[in-house]
Design a protein around this motif. Structure first.
Motif, mmCIF file in Angstrom:
data_model
loop_
_atom_site.group_PDB
_atom_site.id
_atom_site.type_symbol
_atom_site.label_atom_id
_atom_site.label_comp_id
_atom_site.label_asym_id
_atom_site.label_seq_id
_atom_site.Cartn_x
_atom_site.Cartn_y
_atom_site.Cartn_z
ATOM 1 N N LEU A 15 3.902 39.316 15.042
ATOM 2 C CA LEU A 15 2.791 39.701 15.671
ATOM 3 C C LEU A 15 1.901 38.718 15.883
ATOM 4 O O LEU A 15 1.414 38.469 16.939
ATOM 5 N N THR A 16 1.841 37.898 14.815
ATOM 6 C CA THR A 16 0.762 36.730 15.009
ATOM 7 C C THR A 16 1.449 35.698 16.055
ATOM 8 O O THR A 16 0.806 35.177 16.974
ATOM 9 N N THR A 17 2.811 35.459 16.052
ATOM 10 C CA THR A 17 3.388 34.393 16.755
ATOM 11 C C THR A 17 3.312 35.176 18.103
ATOM 12 O O THR A 17 3.341 34.333 19.294
ATOM 13 N N ALA A 18 3.658 36.321 18.406
ATOM 14 C CA ALA A 18 3.513 36.842 19.639
ATOM 15 C C ALA A 18 2.188 36.992 20.286
ATOM 16 O O ALA A 18 2.140 36.383 21.553
ATOM 17 N N THR A 19 1.057 37.262 19.424
ATOM 18 C CA THR A 19 -0.148 36.897 20.188
ATOM 19 C C THR A 19 -0.705 35.487 20.560
ATOM 20 O O THR A 19 -1.145 35.273 21.685
ATOM 21 N N VAL A 20 -0.142 34.462 19.801
ATOM 22 C CA VAL A 20 -0.280 33.284 20.128
ATOM 23 C C VAL A 20 0.488 32.848 21.127
ATOM 24 O O VAL A 20 -0.225 32.176 22.160
ATOM 25 N N LEU A 21 1.570 33.091 21.478
ATOM 26 C CA LEU A 21 2.373 32.895 22.562
ATOM 27 C C LEU A 21 1.799 33.372 24.039
ATOM 28 O O LEU A 21 1.469 32.798 24.974
#
Length: 64
Positions: free
Chosen positions: A19-25
């Protein structure tokens, strides 16, 4: 009190990381879109503003 097994803890950690990676992307894509889209948008706004007086003259012109 709920007991969290190591397996559940790892799964939660993995989901949080995804979720953190998706948010950053998504936020990065939005920022890049804003940066690269701004000049075109600004150009379109300026062209519209320049054409307003001519359009106003057309609208308010009286035919003789």
């Amino acid at each position: 009190m709920t007991v969290v097994t190591p397996r559940v803890a790892r799964a939660r950690k993995a989901v949080r990381a995804l979720l953190t990676t998706a948010t950053v992307l998504v936020l990065t894509a939005a920022a890049l879109g804003a940066v690269y889209g701004a000049p075109g948008l600004l150009d379109a706004i300026l062209r519209l503003v320049e054409s307003v007086p001519a359009r106003w003259e057309e609208l308010t012109a009286t035919t003789s």
